[in-house]
Motif scaffolding. Structure first.
Motif, PDB file in Angstrom:
ATOM      1  N   GLY A 597       0.665  -1.316  -0.098  1.00 50.96           N
ATOM      2  CA  GLY A 597       0.038   0.034   0.000  1.00 50.96           C
ATOM      3  C   GLY A 597       0.705   1.198  -0.286  1.00 50.96           C
ATOM      4  O   GLY A 597       2.153   1.065   0.140  1.00 50.96           O
ATOM      5  N   VAL A 598       0.179   2.304  -0.438  1.00 46.24           N
ATOM      6  CA  VAL A 598       0.706   3.649  -0.154  1.00 46.24           C
ATOM      7  C   VAL A 598      -0.003   4.612   0.657  1.00 46.24           C
ATOM      8  O   VAL A 598      -1.337   4.679   0.513  1.00 46.24           O
ATOM      9  CB  VAL A 598       0.840   4.377  -1.937  1.00 46.24           C
ATOM     10  N   VAL A 599       0.554   5.246   1.614  1.00 46.02           N
ATOM     11  CA  VAL A 599       0.093   6.137   2.446  1.00 46.02           C
ATOM     12  C   VAL A 599       0.310   7.572   1.904  1.00 46.02           C
ATOM     13  O   VAL A 599       1.167   7.856   1.354  1.00 46.02           O
ATOM     14  CB  VAL A 599       0.439   6.031   3.957  1.00 46.02           C
ATOM     15  N   LYS A 600      -0.736   8.340   2.073  1.00 53.86           N
ATOM     16  CA  LYS A 600      -0.671   9.659   1.694  1.00 53.86           C
ATOM     17  C   LYS A 600       0.428  10.356   2.452  1.00 53.86           C
ATOM     18  O   LYS A 600       0.589  10.092   3.689  1.00 53.86           O
ATOM     19  CB  LYS A 600      -2.244  10.386   2.247  1.00 53.86           C
ATOM     20  N   ASP A 601       1.065  11.344   1.934  1.00 60.48           N
ATOM     21  CA  ASP A 601       1.855  11.928   2.687  1.00 60.48           C
ATOM     22  C   ASP A 601       1.767  12.681   3.931  1.00 60.48           C
ATOM     23  O   ASP A 601       0.748  13.179   4.058  1.00 60.48           O
ATOM     24  CB  ASP A 601       2.707  13.234   1.790  1.00 60.48           C
ATOM     25  N   PHE A 602       2.657  12.359   5.079  1.00 58.91           N
ATOM     26  CA  PHE A 602       2.539  12.896   6.267  1.00 58.91           C
ATOM     27  C   PHE A 602       3.726  13.370   6.882  1.00 58.91           C
ATOM     28  O   PHE A 602       4.802  13.150   6.018  1.00 58.91           O
ATOM     29  CB  PHE A 602       2.023  11.839   7.200  1.00 58.91           C
ATOM     30  N   ASN A 603       3.732  14.518   7.537  1.00 59.47           N
ATOM     31  CA  ASN A 603       4.968  14.935   7.971  1.00 59.47           C
ATOM     32  C   ASN A 603       5.615  14.100   9.288  1.00 59.47           C
ATOM     33  O   ASN A 603       5.311  14.339  10.311  1.00 59.47           O
ATOM     34  CB  ASN A 603       4.661  16.264   8.530  1.00 59.47           C
ATOM     35  N   HIS A 604       6.497  13.035   8.762  1.00 58.46           N
ATOM     36  CA  HIS A 604       7.203  12.390   9.654  1.00 58.46           C
ATOM     37  C   HIS A 604       8.099  13.282  10.388  1.00 58.46           C
ATOM     38  O   HIS A 604       8.758  12.802  11.773  1.00 58.46           O
ATOM     39  CB  HIS A 604       7.882  11.227   8.945  1.00 58.46           C
ATOM     40  N   ASN A 605       8.618  14.176   9.803  1.00 55.06           N
ATOM     41  CA  ASN A 605       9.420  14.931  10.589  1.00 55.06           C
ATOM     42  C   ASN A 605       9.033  16.427  10.909  1.00 55.06           C
ATOM     43  O   ASN A 605       7.745  16.890  10.711  1.00 55.06           O
ATOM     44  CB  ASN A 605      10.834  15.495   9.636  1.00 55.06           C
ATOM     45  N   SER A 606       9.707  17.345  11.336  1.00 51.60           N
ATOM     46  CA  SER A 606       9.187  18.823  11.509  1.00 51.60           C
ATOM     47  C   SER A 606       8.993  19.692  10.545  1.00 51.60           C
ATOM     48  O   SER A 606       9.321  19.230   9.056  1.00 51.60           O
ATOM     49  CB  SER A 606      10.278  19.391  12.607  1.00 51.60           C
ATOM     50  N   LEU A 607       8.255  20.466  10.374  1.00 47.39           N
ATOM     51  CA  LEU A 607       7.767  21.404   9.405  1.00 47.39           C
ATOM     52  C   LEU A 607       8.961  22.415   8.822  1.00 47.39           C
ATOM     53  O   LEU A 607       8.932  23.274   7.930  1.00 47.39           O
ATOM     54  CB  LEU A 607       6.685  22.343   9.743  1.00 47.39           C
ATOM     55  N   TYR A 608      10.057  21.984   9.649  1.00 43.57           N
ATOM     56  CA  TYR A 608      11.156  22.904   9.004  1.00 43.57           C
ATOM     57  C   TYR A 608      11.888  22.091   7.835  1.00 43.57           C
ATOM     58  O   TYR A 608      12.666  22.674   7.002  1.00 43.57           O
ATOM     59  CB  TYR A 608      12.506  22.942  10.215  1.00 43.57           C
ATOM     60  N   LYS A 609      11.451  20.732   7.466  1.00 42.18           N
ATOM     61  CA  LYS A 609      12.043  20.018   6.405  1.00 42.18           C
ATOM     62  C   LYS A 609      10.988  19.478   5.421  1.00 42.18           C
ATOM     63  O   LYS A 609       9.765  19.345   6.113  1.00 42.18           O
ATOM     64  CB  LYS A 609      12.587  18.707   7.162  1.00 42.18           C
ATOM     65  N   GLU A 610      11.248  19.236   4.197  1.00 41.90           N
ATOM     66  CA  GLU A 610      10.452  18.849   3.288  1.00 41.90           C
ATOM     67  C   GLU A 610      10.162  17.422   3.700  1.00 41.90           C
ATOM     68  O   GLU A 610      10.809  16.623   4.160  1.00 41.90           O
ATOM     69  CB  GLU A 610      10.925  18.902   1.779  1.00 41.90           C
ATOM     70  N   ILE A 611       8.961  16.757   2.964  1.00 46.39           N
ATOM     71  CA  ILE A 611       8.809  15.356   3.242  1.00 46.39           C
ATOM     72  C   ILE A 611       9.694  14.631   2.256  1.00 46.39           C
ATOM     73  O   ILE A 611       9.774  14.877   1.220  1.00 46.39           O
ATOM     74  CB  ILE A 611       6.981  15.167   2.848  1.00 46.39           C
ATOM     75  N   GLU A 612      10.043  13.473   3.156  1.00 41.99           N
ATOM     76  CA  GLU A 612      11.046  12.650   2.281  1.00 41.99           C
ATOM     77  C   GLU A 612      10.278  11.224   2.033  1.00 41.99           C
ATOM     78  O   GLU A 612       9.370  10.932   2.682  1.00 41.99           O
ATOM     79  CB  GLU A 612      12.290  12.425   3.180  1.00 41.99           C
ATOM     80  N   PRO A 613      11.152  10.614   1.055  1.00 39.08           N
ATOM     81  CA  PRO A 613      10.337   9.041   0.900  1.00 39.08           C
ATOM     82  C   PRO A 613      10.437   8.077   2.016  1.00 39.08           C
ATOM     83  O   PRO A 613      11.492   8.420   2.987  1.00 39.08           O
ATOM     84  CB  PRO A 613      11.628   8.440  -0.055  1.00 39.08           C
ATOM     85  N   VAL A 614       9.327   7.556   2.512  1.00 37.71           N
ATOM     86  CA  VAL A 614       9.510   6.790   3.609  1.00 37.71           C
ATOM     87  C   VAL A 614       9.059   5.333   3.241  1.00 37.71           C
ATOM     88  O   VAL A 614       7.957   5.214   2.375  1.00 37.71           O
ATOM     89  CB  VAL A 614       8.166   7.454   4.686  1.00 37.71           C
ATOM     90  N   ILE A 615       9.493   4.531   4.054  1.00 36.54           N
ATOM     91  CA  ILE A 615       9.231   2.930   4.156  1.00 36.54           C
ATOM     92  C   ILE A 615       8.617   2.712   5.535  1.00 36.54           C
ATOM     93  O   ILE A 615       9.272   2.922   6.469  1.00 36.54           O
ATOM     94  CB  ILE A 615      10.392   2.175   3.826  1.00 36.54           C
ATOM     95  N   LEU A 616       7.601   2.008   5.620  1.00 40.95           N
ATOM     96  CA  LEU A 616       7.034   1.543   7.132  1.00 40.95           C
ATOM     97  C   LEU A 616       7.060  -0.223   6.695  1.00 40.95           C
ATOM     98  O   LEU A 616       6.283  -0.638   5.806  1.00 40.95           O
ATOM     99  CB  LEU A 616       5.558   1.930   7.171  1.00 40.95           C
ATOM    100  N   ALA A 617       7.634  -0.740   7.694  1.00 42.56           N
ATOM    101  CA  ALA A 617       7.691  -2.181   7.439  1.00 42.56           C
ATOM    102  C   ALA A 617       7.644  -2.882   9.024  1.00 42.56           C
ATOM    103  O   ALA A 617       7.920  -2.228   9.888  1.00 42.56           O
ATOM    104  CB  ALA A 617       9.348  -2.633   7.081  1.00 42.56           C
TER     105      ALA A 617
END
Length: 814
Positions: A597-617
């Motif tokens: 599956g693909v999850v909608k982009d979420f801010n895993h980091n602070s809003l000082y940084k752009e959203i990056e590619p993420v893997i959840l396993a």
């Protein structure tokens, strides 16, 4: 002679109580805040200067080439310290410094999480932490010896001597007895390196296997070296590349992996968000605070100058008489400077009292332990402030008034409007400019931080509690993670299905604290692809409210979906996939896996940084089998994320704690709220915004007092004119407008200059955010209107009083 100067100065100051009081209050406010700020700047600049050989101590910085740029960081391989010691004769001492935590017995029945630094025996030889008991040479030689601070000793042993006593700490699968071999004085407040306990780095055997201890591609903690002399830095850095070629052989590519040395004097003050394991402060913060202090003092000094010029009429005859009696230019200058000096000294005493009163609030605001100690450096700061303010506030009035010609002033030809009206208006306009610039900056900062708080992060953070599960020590990351997840699942199962709980998930990382791990793998095209990584379990997606935009969620049952992963939209876009569920991760080595599956982009980091590619396993084997880089940003023990139902937090917490005691009876229970963790990342800017707001309030207050005094002086010098105008039929409104017009032009000039400049300066501050939002132009318009209304109110109140005076009273002395 000087006694006479002081007598005359005190007499003149007491005669003009209103103006003296306004100057005194303005300077006291300015000095009170400035003393705090300048002492704070001096304190922050003094970090780590207590180390005796500080100029010879360096921290090793790692530089590694990515796909398109060099990445830097202070986490280094474990093997770095012994390799530097062996390869460079200029290196006299080395130490690793790896932060860890483990359960420790506080008494026979109670355990707590104990933080400690794993260091090399040379640690106390490098740094000048004061050892009260034990010796630097022997304190850290024993694998099962520990060095503790006074505060830690008191927590474990009360007032008893801790030397030789034991502390039981969980290392590996079992608890080990560690004997106290050294007692340190509590660390200086200006130390970047913070710790409660030191243990020998031989204990790394309990948590890191031999392969990882000797690997140049896995990094753990910081490395410090001490050189024979500071100048050897260049020699050592020049030898790093040959060293890397020697240890890596054919695997080494020139310029792609190397190390440099950072002086410890540069550790604390840095704009680098990756400050390693040390406490750091942004130097831009100090510059901003110092600028605020200077501006507030400048406004107070301008008040002094403008009022001195405004009082020229009353002081001019005094100057004329004294010059006629034989006083020379220098004597008059000293007389006026003495008055400025006396007011400044009085304001300094009151300012120190005010600073002491404000100190607890200041420490709470900036989360510091600043103490106003008046040592040589602090006395020098105070002495410098007195001289600077005396010069700024008193120099121009002193030289200007002392240069007046006696014949002119004694003939009565001097008017309040003579010669220096433009300068007086300019100074008042500058006050308004500073005040409005601070207000506009506050408006921008408050609006931005509100936008951050209200921003949709892509996940739910309300009523979610994060509970840390106890560590499962081991030399294998995969084993520790799997066993930790098994423990967490027992606790999670005890909570789900209860009415107080909506859902519960498991996660290695949390949000907004940069705790997602960094990973990377080589693609078939020999390009490096970097991503952020999190291992999850249970109802993770449901608990956080993540949105599945393609495919399905991971199965919540333990043991299922062991080869499945989720990715975010940014990952899919980076790969150019229209249907990611039909694809495989393009690594050369990753074992059998499935993108479910693909999850909608979420801010895993602070809003000082752009959203990056993420893997959840769910299963670490899937990812670890194919990555070639890994940076761990959080502990390997998982966390249980629990979303509560309703608003009865007491019942919710009671459930969490009771189930914890049943599942982990020997472990201490602790939790935190997810939304608080998210907001902590913006604390520094929230504090800065509050400081700018406080400065704006003080600036407005001082400027308002100055405006009040200047209006009073201006009107006092034109009472006869007002009387004549009233006799000739002028209305109170027209007379009031005459004065308002003069000061409104000054106000508008200050606003017109301040607003665009504040936008320009604040643009640099906003650039640090990946998400930014400017206030509407309506806000700035209302700010300008507010300033105009404020000026009209002050001037109208003063002029109205003047228009109510009987013209007979104002004209009869003619």
């Amino acid at each position: 002679m000087f006694k006479n100067y002081f007598k005359i100065a005190l007499r003149n100051l007491s005669k003009s109580k209103l103006h003296t009081g306004i100057n005194l209050i303005g300077l006291t406010l300015g000095l009170g805040v400035s003393i705090l700020i300048f002492f704070f700047v001096q304190f922050e600049s003094s970090f780590d200067n207590f180390h005796e050989d500080g100029e010879r101590i360096f921290r090793v910085e790692r530089h590694e080439k990515g796909e398109e740029e060099m990445f830097s960081g202070f986490s280094t391989p474990i093997i770095t310290a012994p390799t530097f010691a062996a390869e460079f004769p200029q290196v006299t001492h080395t130490t690793r410094m790896i932060g860890s935590s483990a359960q420790a017995y506080l008494d026979e029945a109670t355990t707590q999480t104990q933080k400690f630094l794993t260091v090399s025996p040379d640690f106390l030889e490098i740094f000048s932490f004061k050892l009260l008991q034990g010796t630097k040479e022997q304190a850290l030689q024993d694998k099962f010896g520990v060095v503790i601070t006074e505060e830690t000793a008191k927590r474990y042993f009360g007032d008893a001597n801790p030397m030789g006593k034991s502390i039981r700490i969980q290392m590996g699968d079992d608890y080990q007895e560690y004997q106290v071999t050294g007692l340190l004085e509590d660390l200086p407040a200006n130390s970047s390196i913070k710790f409660e306990m030191l243990v020998n780095d031989q204990n790394l055997d309990f948590s890191v296997d031999k392969r990882n201890q000797e690997s140049w591609y896995n990094v753990y903690g910081d490395t410090y070296v001490k050189l024979n002399e500071a100048q050897s830095k260049a020699t050592v850095e020049a030898g790093v590349e040959p060293m890397m070629k020697k240890v890596l052989g054919e695997d080494y590519k020139e310029g792609e992996y190397l190390f440099t040395l950072q002086p410890i004097a540069e550790m604390h003050l840095t704009d680098n968000p990756d400050s390693g394991m040390v406490e750091s402060t942004r130097p831009t913060l100090l510059w901003i605070l110092a600028g605020i202090a200077f501006l507030i003092l400048l406004i107070a000094c301008i008040n002094f100058t403008t009022m001195a010029i405004g009082r020229s009429t009353t002081r001019a005859k005094e100057v004329g008489v004294r010059k006629t009696m034989g006083a020379d230019f220098g004597q008059l200058v000293i007389q006026f400077l003495t008055e400025a000096f006396l007011i400044t000294i009085a304001a300094l005493v009151l300012g120190v009292v005010l600073a002491e009163v404000l100190l607890p609030t200041f420490n709470e605001l900036f989360d510091k332990k600043l103490d106003l100690v008046y040592g040589p450096s602090q006395i020098l700061i105070l002495f410098g402030l007195v001289l600077t303010i005396t010069a700024l506030a008193g120099a121009y009035p002193a030289f200007f008034m002392s240069s007046l010609r006696p014949i002119r002033v004694l003939k009565g030809n001097l008017s309040i409007r003579f010669g220096k009206q433009g300068l007086r208006k300019g100074l008042v306009a500058f006050q308004f400019f500073i005040s409005f610039m601070l207000i506009a900056s506050t408006l921008i900062m408050v609006h931005q931080m509100n936008a951050i708080r209200e921003y949709d992060l892509g996940f739910d953070q309300e009523m979610i509690v994060v509970v840390d599960v106890p560590d499962v020590p081991g030399t294998s990351f995969k084993k520790s993670i799997k066993e930790g997840f098994a423990q967490a699942e027992i606790y999670r199962q005890a909570l789900v299905g209860r009415s107080e709980v909506i859902s519960a998930g498991i996660s290695i990382a949390t949000y907004g604290d940069d705790s997602f791990w960094d990973g990377g793998f080589p693609t078939p095209e020999d390009k490096q692809f970097n991503f952020r990584l999190n291992f999850v379990g249970g109802d993770y997606v449901k608990t956080l409210g993540l949105e599945i935009v393609q495919g399905r969620d991971l199965n919540a049952q333990s043991g299922s979906d062991s080869s499945a992963v989720l990715i975010n939209e940014t990952f899919a876009k980076a790969m150019g996939w229209a249907d990611a569920t039909a694809e495989l991760l393009p690594s050369k080595k990753i074992d059998n896996h499935e993108i479910v599956g693909v999850v909608k982009d979420f801010n895993h980091n602070s809003l000082y940084k752009e959203i990056e590619p993420v893997i959840l396993a769910k299963n670490p084997d899937v990812v670890f089998s194919g990555i070639n880089t890994l940076m761990i940003h959080s502990a390997t023990n998982p966390k249980v994320l629990v979303k509560g139902a309703g608003t009865d937090f007491d019942a919710f917490r009671a459930l969490l704690e009771s189930e914890w005691e049943r599942v982990f009876p020997m472990e201490a229970f602790s939790f935190n709220f997810l939304d608080e963790t998210v907001q902590k990342q913006y604390v520094a800017d929230e504090r800065l915004g509050k400081m700018v707001f406080l400065a704006a309030c003080i600036a407005i207050l001082i400027a308002a007092m100055g405006l009040f005094a200047m209006a009073a002086l201006s009107i006092a010098g034109r009472t006869k004119e007002i009387g004549i105008r009233k006799v000739l039929g002028a209305s109170s409104w027209s007379i009031s407008w005459m004065f308002n017009k003069e000061f409104l032009i000054i106000t508008i000039a200050g606003v017109v200059v301040a607003l665009p400049l504040s936008l320009y300066f604040m643009q640099g501050w906003l650039e640090q955010f990946a998400v930014k939002d400017w206030p509407s132009w309506v806000n700035f318009l209302l700010l300008a209107i507010g300033g105009i209304v404020f000026t009209i109110s002050v001037i109208s109140a003063q002029s109205y009083r003047a228009t109510q005076m009987n013209p007979v009273e104002t004209l009869k002395d003619e």
